[in-house]
Design an enzyme around this catalytic site. Sequence first.
Site, mmCIF file in Angstrom:
data_model
loop_
_atom_site.group_PDB
_atom_site.id
_atom_site.type_symbol
_atom_site.label_atom_id
_atom_site.label_comp_id
_atom_site.label_asym_id
_atom_site.label_seq_id
_atom_site.Cartn_x
_atom_site.Cartn_y
_atom_site.Cartn_z
ATOM 1 C CG ASN A 99 -1.788 1.220 1.332
ATOM 2 O OD1 ASN A 99 -1.911 1.986 0.385
ATOM 3 N ND2 ASN A 99 -2.411 1.410 2.491
ATOM 4 C CE LYS B 260 -0.301 3.343 4.895
ATOM 5 N NZ LYS B 260 -0.209 3.559 6.347
ATOM 6 C CG HIS C 230 -5.898 1.453 5.291
ATOM 7 N ND1 HIS C 230 -5.501 2.463 6.136
ATOM 8 C CD2 HIS C 230 -4.813 0.671 5.106
ATOM 9 C CE1 HIS C 230 -4.224 2.299 6.439
ATOM 10 N NE2 HIS C 230 -3.774 1.219 5.832
ATOM 11 C CD GLU D 175 -3.289 5.533 6.678
ATOM 12 O OE1 GLU D 175 -2.239 5.297 7.301
ATOM 13 O OE2 GLU D 175 -3.364 5.525 5.424
ATOM 14 C CD GLU E 115 -3.392 -2.517 7.459
ATOM 15 O OE1 GLU E 115 -2.285 -2.578 6.946
ATOM 16 O OE2 GLU E 115 -4.182 -1.593 7.276
ATOM 17 N N GLY F 204 2.331 2.844 10.905
ATOM 18 C CA GLY F 204 3.158 4.037 10.775
ATOM 19 C C GLY F 204 3.810 4.489 12.057
ATOM 20 C CB SER G 162 5.144 -1.212 11.908
ATOM 21 O OG SER G 162 4.638 0.097 12.122
#
Length: 248
Positions: free
Chosen positions: A10, A12, A95, A97, A165, A171, A211
């Site tokens: 990904n 991003k 996701h 985010e 996740e 991150g 991560s």
Amino acid sequence: MARTFFVGGNFKLNGTKQSIKEIVDRINEASLANDVEVVLCPPAPYLDYAAGLVAKSQVTVGAQNAYVKGAGAYTGENSVEQIKDVGAKWVILGHSERRTLFGEDDKLVAEKTKFALDQGLGVILCIGETLEEKKAGTTLKVVETQLTAVIDQVKDWSNVVVAYEPVWAIGTGLAATPEDAQDIHAHIREFLSAKLGADVAEKTRILYGGSANGKNAVTFKDKKDVDGFLVGGASLKPEFVDIVNSRN
């Protein structure tokens, strides 16, 4: 039953034509394990470009988001039909985010998942808990709730890959231990078995995300319910190849 190892990258909101060409060229030139499926997910403007660069049959391209309509007056959204038209095979949905920054709730994620699957895209379905939820001990409840919303709408899971996740590990440099990830993945599989049947649960691939990098990926190697990774920042770096080959 052996599930094919799956590694998604990904990107991003990162990348240029130059950097994406470097990433894809690196994958094209690398010696990859035969029993691994790789999906590269660049930003939407580069989907067509990336798909045109991929030279290995085991590597495909996916989008990072899609809407619940194929076309129409939906300014700024990503169309499933157009994603397919440029050669992409997968889409990441749910996701964290998208959930936290853009307010996508479980119902919308489920609707998007059903629509994408119905139109022939594979879906990388993301689930996971926040740090607050982890501290409150509600991890399993959170992932079950997120899965239930999709189970209520989707009965055919043959083109779904689940990505666990933990939000607190995305991150941040923090990562669940391989043992913790295995425990959660095993519970997810048990939950899918109870809701969809043992055969579906056994065939569904469950990825770890949060991560994952070239150094820690190999430590998940012997975890029977960890079927691959959804990789963020490390997918932009040379170590992504090491993650793809971490089962060797």
